[in-house]
Structure formats: structure tokens, C-alpha cells
Design an enzyme around this catalytic site. Structure first.
Site, mmCIF file in Angstrom:
data_model
loop_
_atom_site.group_PDB
_atom_site.id
_atom_site.type_symbol
_atom_site.label_atom_id
_atom_site.label_comp_id
_atom_site.label_asym_id
_atom_site.label_seq_id
_atom_site.Cartn_x
_atom_site.Cartn_y
_atom_site.Cartn_z
ATOM 1 N N HIS A 41 76.232 30.621 16.412
ATOM 2 C CA HIS A 41 77.616 30.694 16.886
ATOM 3 C C HIS A 41 77.741 30.066 18.276
ATOM 4 O O HIS A 41 78.729 29.386 18.583
ATOM 5 C CB HIS A 41 78.083 32.148 16.958
ATOM 6 C CG HIS A 41 78.454 32.742 15.633
ATOM 7 N ND1 HIS A 41 79.276 32.111 14.731
ATOM 8 C CD2 HIS A 41 78.132 33.942 15.072
ATOM 9 C CE1 HIS A 41 79.453 32.882 13.666
ATOM 10 N NE2 HIS A 41 78.760 33.994 13.841
ATOM 11 N N GLU A 68 81.355 32.211 9.689
ATOM 12 C CA GLU A 68 80.229 33.024 9.233
ATOM 13 C C GLU A 68 79.344 32.219 8.289
ATOM 14 O O GLU A 68 78.115 32.272 8.372
ATOM 15 C CB GLU A 68 80.732 34.297 8.555
ATOM 16 C CG GLU A 68 81.448 35.269 9.492
ATOM 17 C CD GLU A 68 80.613 35.667 10.682
ATOM 18 O OE1 GLU A 68 79.381 35.865 10.513
ATOM 19 O OE2 GLU A 68 81.163 35.777 11.792
ATOM 20 N N HIS A 97 71.515 33.792 13.565
ATOM 21 C CA HIS A 97 72.923 33.668 13.179
ATOM 22 C C HIS A 97 73.810 33.671 14.421
ATOM 23 O O HIS A 97 74.718 32.827 14.558
ATOM 24 C CB HIS A 97 73.287 34.832 12.250
ATOM 25 C CG HIS A 97 74.734 34.902 11.880
ATOM 26 N ND1 HIS A 97 75.240 34.419 10.691
ATOM 27 C CD2 HIS A 97 75.817 35.425 12.549
ATOM 28 C CE1 HIS A 97 76.543 34.627 10.640
ATOM 29 N NE2 HIS A 97 76.911 35.233 11.745
ATOM 30 N N GLU A 98 73.554 34.602 15.340
ATOM 31 C CA GLU A 98 74.375 34.689 16.552
ATOM 32 C C GLU A 98 74.136 33.501 17.485
ATOM 33 O O GLU A 98 75.067 32.991 18.112
ATOM 34 C CB GLU A 98 74.095 36.003 17.278
ATOM 35 C CG GLU A 98 74.355 37.264 16.451
ATOM 36 C CD GLU A 98 75.762 37.323 15.887
ATOM 37 O OE1 GLU A 98 76.685 36.716 16.474
ATOM 38 O OE2 GLU A 98 75.954 37.972 14.844
#
Length: 299
Positions: free
Chosen positions: A143, A216, A139-140
């Protein structure tokens, strides 16, 4: 030849990133003009702060979270996971850091893909299994791949600089100095400074929160593409939400200023949708379930 995983073009994310930076840039420009009207000194202060922000933003975010960059020897599992995910994503490997905090969370920061960092807290490491941890790291990494972390890093510090300059204006008005030399009515100076601070924080917070909520969802989709395990991320989000209840409120207040960077909101759900930096966990899990069903159908 290995081909990086493609997330697909997310026009909504790109549009929100552009609108956020344009809006904050205009807001910041107006604020600096008002500061200059009181004293040219404030313009110099603003420029110095912007330069520091652009060059040290990633380090400042890590420092605010007391996150220490760790080596592969110190955290072999974290580095192995980040290595594999970055290879899949086709991006340079970011710095890997651990924040010695009980609050279970993770975040990414950086002023570019080459100057980025991924950090997790010890609280998160203590409660997630390997699949869940990999999903959170993915997930990070997402980003960083989409570069929305760059926009968030700059946007958040725009608000900090504006708030700091407002404090200088108020200090000058109350105790004398440059502001009062241009305007003898100290009360008017204070009111203008307070008004500008209010406008910057309200409009800036809305812009940042609007981008943060959508990014998100976008990073959840990216993590699903990188790991092919959407439900591992869903499980991690639910576990983080459940653990957040037991974190002391004073610990949550310490990290409130970093909330927009986190994978899981650390300030609860009582702020209202307009200022919420994260979509609800329920909505995120629903989308992850849809990704899982789509993957099963394609197989």
C-alpha cells in the site's frame, strides 16, 4: 547492485486514485462554498482543519486506533520483517506500531512514503504464524509503495472534516450564531446542513469504497511479489476472517471508522457491494491461488 521488486504499472489503481481524489476534491469544494455562504468563519475552520489533516494525518490515524510506535528492541521480529520487506520494495522504512486491541487486523497510513506507518493489533499477532505475519506486513508495505495509502488517508479525513463542518452548521442553526445572522430561517439552515452531510457521506463513501476494494487486490498482488508466498497471505486472510466472528460487536464498532484502512473488513458483509470497503475473502483467495500457479509455472 540490489534491484527492488517491481510490481508493474497498475493503470487501474492509478486511475481510481485520481478519480477518487478529483471527486472528493470537487465535493469538498462545493461543501466549503456552501459553508462560506452561511458564514465566512466556516471557511476559516475548514482551512485550519485541512492543514491539521495534511500535517498530522498519520498520527491521527494511529491515535484513533490506540496504536503505539514501537522500537526494534520492543518488537524485534516485526522490525526485522519490515526492514527486509522495505528493502525488497525499495521504499523508506515506515514507523512500526502495535495497537493493543483484540480485533485481529493490520493497516498502513501516511501522508507520504517518508511519513508512513505500519500497524498490527495484538489480536493479529496472537493468531498468525511467521509466514502469515510476513505476508500481512508485505500487503501493508505494498500500500505504501503504490502510494494508495496516501490517497486513502486524505480521502478519509475529507469525509471527517465535511461531517464536522456539517455539525457546526447545524449547531449554529439550532442555538443561534453566524448561520442565523445570515438567514433567519433556522429550519432551512438545518435542512441544508443535513442534506449536504447526506450527500457528502454517500458520494464520498462510494468513492472511497470503490478505491478501497480494488487497492486490496492490488496490495495482495504486491505482497505475493515481495514474499513469493501467495498462499501464506491466503492462509492469513482466512484465519483473520474466521477469528473476526468471535470478536465482540462492541469492539468492532469501536474501529468501524477505520475499516477502509484494514487488511480485513471489521464490519461484516451486510452493507452491500456498493459500500463495501473490501472484496470478499473468497475472491481474494482465488486470485492468490492464481498467483501461486503463475509462479509455479514460471519456475
Amino acid at each position: 547492485m540490489f534491484q527492488p521488486v517491481q510490481f508493474g504499472r497498475d493503470n487501474q489503481l492509478r486511475a481510481r486514485m485520481f478519480i477518487t481524489m478529483l471527486g472528493l476534491g470537487l465535493l469538498y469544494g462545493v461543501f466549503m462554498w456552501i459553508a462560506w455562504r452561511f458564514s465566512p468563519m466556516y471557511l476559516s475552520i475548514a482551512l485550519v482543519m485541512v492543514i491539521i489533516q495534511f500535517t498530522l494525518s498519520d498520527k491521527m490515524v494511529l491515535a484513533s486506533m490506540r496504536a503505539k510506535v514501537v522500537t526494534p528492541t520492543e518488537a524485534p521480529k516485526l522490525h526485522r520483517m519490515v526492514d527486509e520487506l522495505c528493502m525488497k520494495a525499495g521504499i523508506p522504512k515506515p514507523k512500526v506500531a502495535i495497537s493493543d486491541m483484540a480485533t485481529p487486523n493490520a493497516f498502513a497510513t501516511g501522508r507520504s512514503q517518508k511519513h508512513a506507518a505500519v500497524a498490527v493489533t495484538t489480536g493479529l499477532l496472537n493468531i498468525l504464524d511467521d509466514d502469515e505475519l510476513e505476508a500481512v506486513l508485505a500487503h501493508e508495505i505494498s500500500h505504501i509503495k503504490t502510494r494508495d495509502v496516501i490517497v486513502m488517508t486524505y480521502a478519509s479525513f475529507f469525509l471527517i472534516v465535511a461531517a464536522t463542518l456539517s455539525s457546526f452548521l447545524m449547531f449554529s442553526a439550532i442555538f443561534g450564531g453566524m448561520g442565523r445572522s445570515r438567514n433567519n430561517n433556522a429550519g432551512s439552515v438545518i435542512m441544508v446542513a443535513l442534506l449536504v452531510t447526506f450527500i457528502v457521506r454517500i458520494i464520498g463513501s462510494i468513492l472511497v469504497a470503490t478505491l478501497s476494494r480494488y487497492r486490496e487486490f492490488s496490495a495482495d498482488r504486491g505482497a505475493s511479489a515481495l514474499t513469493l508466498k501467495p498462499m501464506a497471505l491466503a492462509s492469513a486472510l482466512q484465519r483473520l476472517q474466521g477469528s473476526m466472528v468471535s470478536v465482540p460487536k462492541q469492539d468492532l464498532r469501536k474501529v468501524e471508522g477505520m475499516n477502509a484502512f484494514f487488511i480485513m473488513s471489521a464490519v461484516g458483509s451486510g452493507l452491500g457491494q456498493l459500500f463495501s470497503s473490501h472484496p470478499s475473502t473468497e475472491k481474494r483467495v482465488q486470485r492468490l491461488q492464481q498467483y501461486q500457479q503463475q509462479m509455479a509455472f514460471l519456475r
